[in-house]
Structures are given as C-alpha cells and as structure tokens.
Write a protein that holds these residues in place. Sequence first.
Motif, PDB file in Angstrom:
ATOM      1  N   ARG A 263       0.848  -1.184   0.000  1.00 47.06           N
ATOM      2  CA  ARG A 263       0.000   0.000   0.000  1.00 47.06           C
ATOM      3  C   ARG A 263       0.891   1.245   0.000  1.00 47.06           C
ATOM      4  O   ARG A 263       1.111   1.882   1.033  1.00 47.06           O
ATOM      5  N   PRO A 264       1.432   1.605  -1.167  1.00 46.28           N
ATOM      6  CA  PRO A 264       2.330   2.757  -1.227  1.00 46.28           C
ATOM      7  C   PRO A 264       1.599   4.062  -0.963  1.00 46.28           C
ATOM      8  O   PRO A 264       0.465   4.242  -1.377  1.00 46.28           O
ATOM      9  N   ARG A 265       2.248   4.961  -0.256  1.00 48.45           N
ATOM     10  CA  ARG A 265       1.704   6.298  -0.013  1.00 48.45           C
ATOM     11  C   ARG A 265       2.093   7.206  -1.176  1.00 48.45           C
ATOM     12  O   ARG A 265       3.177   7.071  -1.741  1.00 48.45           O
ATOM     13  N   SER A 266       1.218   8.121  -1.495  1.00 49.56           N
ATOM     14  CA  SER A 266       1.490   9.009  -2.624  1.00 49.56           C
ATOM     15  C   SER A 266       0.750  10.324  -2.443  1.00 49.56           C
ATOM     16  O   SER A 266      -0.151  10.444  -1.610  1.00 49.56           O
ATOM     17  N   PHE A 267       1.162  11.312  -3.219  1.00 49.60           N
ATOM     18  CA  PHE A 267       0.448  12.578  -3.279  1.00 49.60           C
ATOM     19  C   PHE A 267       0.243  12.930  -4.751  1.00 49.60           C
ATOM     20  O   PHE A 267       0.934  12.398  -5.632  1.00 49.60           O
ATOM     21  N   ILE A 268      -0.700  13.822  -5.018  1.00 46.64           N
ATOM     22  CA  ILE A 268      -1.063  14.178  -6.387  1.00 46.64           C
ATOM     23  C   ILE A 268      -0.675  15.632  -6.643  1.00 46.64           C
ATOM     24  O   ILE A 268      -0.859  16.492  -5.778  1.00 46.64           O
ATOM     25  N   VAL A 269      -0.128  15.886  -7.820  1.00 40.62           N
ATOM     26  CA  VAL A 269       0.281  17.238  -8.211  1.00 40.62           C
ATOM     27  C   VAL A 269      -0.519  17.657  -9.435  1.00 40.62           C
ATOM     28  O   VAL A 269      -0.565  16.936 -10.440  1.00 40.62           O
ATOM     29  N   LEU A 270      -1.168  18.824  -9.343  1.00 41.84           N
ATOM     30  CA  LEU A 270      -1.990  19.348 -10.432  1.00 41.84           C
ATOM     31  C   LEU A 270      -1.645  20.811 -10.687  1.00 41.84           C
ATOM     32  O   LEU A 270      -0.959  21.444  -9.895  1.00 41.84           O
ATOM     33  N   GLY A 271      -2.137  21.323 -11.802  1.00 41.97           N
ATOM     34  CA  GLY A 271      -2.012  22.748 -12.082  1.00 41.97           C
ATOM     35  C   GLY A 271      -0.824  23.095 -12.948  1.00 41.97           C
ATOM     36  O   GLY A 271      -0.383  22.308 -13.796  1.00 41.97           O
ATOM     37  N   ALA A 272      -0.287  24.308 -12.705  1.00 38.21           N
ATOM     38  CA  ALA A 272       0.777  24.860 -13.545  1.00 38.21           C
ATOM     39  C   ALA A 272       2.133  24.332 -13.104  1.00 38.21           C
ATOM     40  O   ALA A 272       2.964  25.039 -12.538  1.00 38.21           O
ATOM     41  N   THR A 273       2.348  23.061 -13.355  1.00 44.37           N
ATOM     42  CA  THR A 273       3.601  22.412 -13.012  1.00 44.37           C
ATOM     43  C   THR A 273       4.185  21.744 -14.239  1.00 44.37           C
ATOM     44  O   THR A 273       3.542  21.691 -15.291  1.00 44.37           O
ATOM     45  N   THR A 274       5.393  21.251 -14.085  1.00 37.94           N
ATOM     46  CA  THR A 274       6.050  20.599 -15.220  1.00 37.94           C
ATOM     47  C   THR A 274       5.257  19.410 -15.722  1.00 37.94           C
ATOM     48  O   THR A 274       5.142  19.186 -16.921  1.00 37.94           O
ATOM     49  N   ARG A 275       4.686  18.652 -14.789  1.00 36.67           N
ATOM     50  CA  ARG A 275       3.876  17.503 -15.184  1.00 36.67           C
ATOM     51  C   ARG A 275       2.824  17.228 -14.106  1.00 36.67           C
ATOM     52  O   ARG A 275       3.095  17.353 -12.912  1.00 36.67           O
ATOM     53  N   VAL A 276       1.646  16.870 -14.548  1.00 39.52           N
ATOM     54  CA  VAL A 276       0.586  16.434 -13.640  1.00 39.52           C
ATOM     55  C   VAL A 276       0.816  14.958 -13.354  1.00 39.52           C
ATOM     56  O   VAL A 276       0.924  14.151 -14.271  1.00 39.52           O
ATOM     57  N   SER A 277       0.910  14.592 -12.081  1.00 37.59           N
ATOM     58  CA  SER A 277       1.286  13.212 -11.776  1.00 37.59           C
ATOM     59  C   SER A 277       0.889  12.829 -10.356  1.00 37.59           C
ATOM     60  O   SER A 277       0.559  13.684  -9.524  1.00 37.59           O
ATOM     61  N   GLN A 278       0.918  11.528 -10.134  1.00 39.43           N
ATOM     62  CA  GLN A 278       0.788  10.963  -8.795  1.00 39.43           C
ATOM     63  C   GLN A 278       2.178  10.490  -8.391  1.00 39.43           C
ATOM     64  O   GLN A 278       2.784   9.675  -9.081  1.00 39.43           O
ATOM     65  N   VAL A 279       2.689  11.005  -7.285  1.00 38.83           N
ATOM     66  CA  VAL A 279       4.081  10.780  -6.905  1.00 38.83           C
ATOM     67  C   VAL A 279       4.129   9.948  -5.632  1.00 38.83           C
ATOM     68  O   VAL A 279       3.463  10.265  -4.644  1.00 38.83           O
ATOM     69  N   ALA A 280       4.922   8.876  -5.647  1.00 41.30           N
ATOM     70  CA  ALA A 280       5.077   8.019  -4.472  1.00 41.30           C
ATOM     71  C   ALA A 280       6.017   8.662  -3.464  1.00 41.30           C
ATOM     72  O   ALA A 280       6.975   9.352  -3.836  1.00 41.30           O
ATOM     73  N   PHE A 281       5.769   8.421  -2.180  1.00 38.99           N
ATOM     74  CA  PHE A 281       6.625   8.963  -1.132  1.00 38.99           C
ATOM     75  C   PHE A 281       8.045   8.409  -1.257  1.00 38.99           C
ATOM     76  O   PHE A 281       9.007   9.140  -1.222  1.00 38.99           O
ATOM     77  N   GLU A 282       8.143   7.082  -1.307  1.00 39.46           N
ATOM     78  CA  GLU A 282       9.406   6.345  -1.408  1.00 39.46           C
ATOM     79  C   GLU A 282      10.265   6.450  -0.153  1.00 39.46           C
ATOM     80  O   GLU A 282      11.233   5.714  -0.010  1.00 39.46           O
ATOM     81  N   THR A 283       9.948   7.343   0.752  1.00 40.25           N
ATOM     82  CA  THR A 283      10.689   7.497   2.001  1.00 40.25           C
ATOM     83  C   THR A 283       9.704   7.521   3.160  1.00 40.25           C
ATOM     84  O   THR A 283       8.492   7.607   2.957  1.00 40.25           O
ATOM     85  N   GLY A 284      10.242   7.481   4.368  1.00 41.66           N
ATOM     86  CA  GLY A 284       9.369   7.465   5.525  1.00 41.66           C
ATOM     87  C   GLY A 284       8.547   8.726   5.671  1.00 41.66           C
ATOM     88  O   GLY A 284       7.333   8.687   5.801  1.00 41.66           O
ATOM     89  N   ASP A 285       9.198   9.875   5.662  1.00 48.86           N
ATOM     90  CA  ASP A 285       8.510  11.159   5.815  1.00 48.86           C
ATOM     91  C   ASP A 285       8.871  12.057   4.639  1.00 48.86           C
ATOM     92  O   ASP A 285       9.965  11.971   4.079  1.00 48.86           O
ATOM     93  N   LEU A 286       7.945  12.947   4.302  1.00 43.67           N
ATOM     94  CA  LEU A 286       8.135  13.834   3.158  1.00 43.67           C
ATOM     95  C   LEU A 286       7.597  15.213   3.506  1.00 43.67           C
ATOM     96  O   LEU A 286       6.485  15.340   4.025  1.00 43.67           O
ATOM     97  N   SER A 287       8.384  16.256   3.238  1.00 45.08           N
ATOM     98  CA  SER A 287       7.951  17.621   3.512  1.00 45.08           C
ATOM     99  C   SER A 287       7.330  18.236   2.263  1.00 45.08           C
ATOM    100  O   SER A 287       7.515  17.736   1.146  1.00 45.08           O
ATOM    101  N   LEU A 288       6.626  19.343   2.469  1.00 40.08           N
ATOM    102  CA  LEU A 288       6.014  20.046   1.347  1.00 40.08           C
ATOM    103  C   LEU A 288       7.078  20.562   0.383  1.00 40.08           C
ATOM    104  O   LEU A 288       6.887  20.530  -0.839  1.00 40.08           O
TER     105      LEU A 288
END
Length: 386
Positions: A263-288
Amino acid sequence: MLYRLSAPLRTGLVTILLGSLSACATLPASGPTAGEIKRRVNSSGNTIGFRIADITAPVLAEIEAKADVVDRAAPTLAGLAAEGRNDVVGPGDVLGIGIFEVGVSLFGTSGGGEVGQGFDSGARNVTFPAIVVDRQGGISLPYIGRLQVAGRTPPEIQDMIVRGLRGKSQSPQAVVAVRSNLSGTVYVGGDVRKPGRFELTLQRERLLDAIALGGGAANSSEDTLVRFNRGSQTVEERLGRIRAGAADDLVLIPGDRIELIKRPRSFIVLGATTRVSQVAFETGDLSLAEAVARAGGPQDERADPSAVFLFRYDPMAQSDARAQPVIYRLNMMEPASYFLAQKFAIRDKDVIYIANAAANRPTKMVSIINQLFTPFVTARVLTQKN
C-alpha cells in the motif's frame, strides 16, 4: 511601412476583440487562479465547507499539535501485546512417545525397542513415533486409555503416562517429544517472498523474526502495511515504522496471523507544473518542500508562485470521525515560506495544486488575436505589392 485597414474591416476586428476579451474566462486552463479559489470560499458553491489557511508559523504549530494527538490516538501493534505459551501441546500436534519398563513388561521385548537400544537387557521399551492429538485435545495409549493432553507441556504428559501405568508395569518411565507442533504456529502471508506457517520455539520469536522467516517483504518497508490479527483483534501499521525489539515488534503467540499488504503512499500534483502526476513517497517522511521539488516546481511561464495550494481533510477532533476540508496556501514569493515548507509534513493522498497566474488568460487571448490579425495583415501586404 504602415498599412491602413478599411473601415468595415476595422469595425469587424474591434467587434472580435471586444467579444474575445469578454470570453477570457472561458479559455482553456489547467485550473483556477488564486483569486478564483478565494472567491469560492464564501460563495454558495462551497457546499463542503472548505476553508483557506495560509501556511504560517502558528498554523504549522497547530497542524503539528493536531497530528500528534491523532497519532497517539491511532491504534498500534503494541496494543495487542499479550502473554502466551508456545511450549504446550494442542490439537493437531504430533507426539513421539517412548515408554520404558524394568522386569515384567507390558510393551516390547528385551532390548528390542527403538529408543532402548544399548540399555540393560533387563529393561524393556516401546516407542510410539506418531501420536496425533485429536480435535478434543486428547490421545489414547494402550493400558492407559484416554489422556487429555491439550494445554500440557511434554514433561507434564510424561508424568500423566507414568501415573497411568502404575500398578500395571514395574518402574515405568516415559519420554514425550513434539514431532510436529501445529498448534504452536503463526501464519505469515500476503506480500512476502515465502508465505507459510512457521513453528514457534522457546526462543520467543517476534513479529520481525516471522517476516524474516517468510523471506522478507516483497516490497519496500515504507510501501508495506502489516495487518496483524490476534484473536478477534486486528491492527494495521506501516512496516517501516516497526523497529526490532520495540513494543510494536510483538512477541508472537500461537495462532497469530500476519499479512503484508502493498500500500504505497502518494500525493497528487496538479495545475501549472512541469507535469501532472501521482508521486510516491518512497521514504518514511516527506515535507512540502520536497514534494514540490519532486513535482518539478511551478512552471515559470504559467504558474503563480505565490499560490501553491495543498488540499487535505483534517480531523476536527480526536473523538470525531468527521474531517474538515482545508486548503493550505504556500506563498513561495516569501523567503520565510521555504523554511515553513521544510517542516510541513505531507500526508498520504494529499493534493498539491499550483495555481495559474492571473495573466495567463489575457496572454492567451492576445495570442489568439494575433493569429486573427495575421491573415488580414498578410493579405493587405500582398495586395499592396500587386
């Protein structure tokens, strides 16, 4: 050289220009601007009741305090800790039993037993190599009858056998060994390399020991959830958060069931960015700050760096199952925001939206108008040349 357009043509172009400017709001875009998001907060369209909060030091402290309360209230594997025994016999176990006698014998012949070879010729022995404990927890032996052995240790079963032979045999002795310990096992399944049932020993194996016996997790520990079942209770916890020998690394007892789930954790990126994507954490903790960097950051020609929004549901209270939708805003034009972004923890399924700059739509409109004017100007030039 300047070219003059005819009056009807100028009138038509002005009409097109005015109509185009009024249609700016309907031009294609990857999402709303910061102003449009703010206006929706107090509008009738805000049916779910979301609010906007700028990421400041006090807001960050409030978020961390609330997260700490929620984390402490969440069930952990340590709450399933219980005392249990894995040195007792249960239904399904296979016992090897040896009985030794001196003088008049009920079993076997002189020196002929499997275990008794090498003993004095006056001794007699017989070995029962495979006695299965039945569903009711009992076994049956010749001259003794039925013995209820479930919940007893091998030495206790030996004493039971000796007591059953007294008065029937001369100086009887017994040796009991567990050949197959089915009742003293745990089950490891799911996303492990070698799922199966594993016998517990007197070494008191722990949760991580059982996972190791199963060949380890098939995926990274940060992407793996441990579902632990003990009796009627089930608790889930991230494998990456369990440390060897800690309270969550439970001492196992017979009947425990361990399931590893990807059950991988992930966040979603939308809007005026290089690419719209769902990104996996891959690490224990992740900052903004790390999350925005992984997304490629705001796109220079499209984004409003003062309007990086994070959408999430925040728990309203420790005892309240409901959650409140909140939009957190990060202003990347402020230097202090970069320090705050390093401490703002991303959660699973957060949505990061980088707003479009307000000038995007007028710029697009100018581009469209230029495309409309170009054919007329070109035609005029060709006419003048001819």
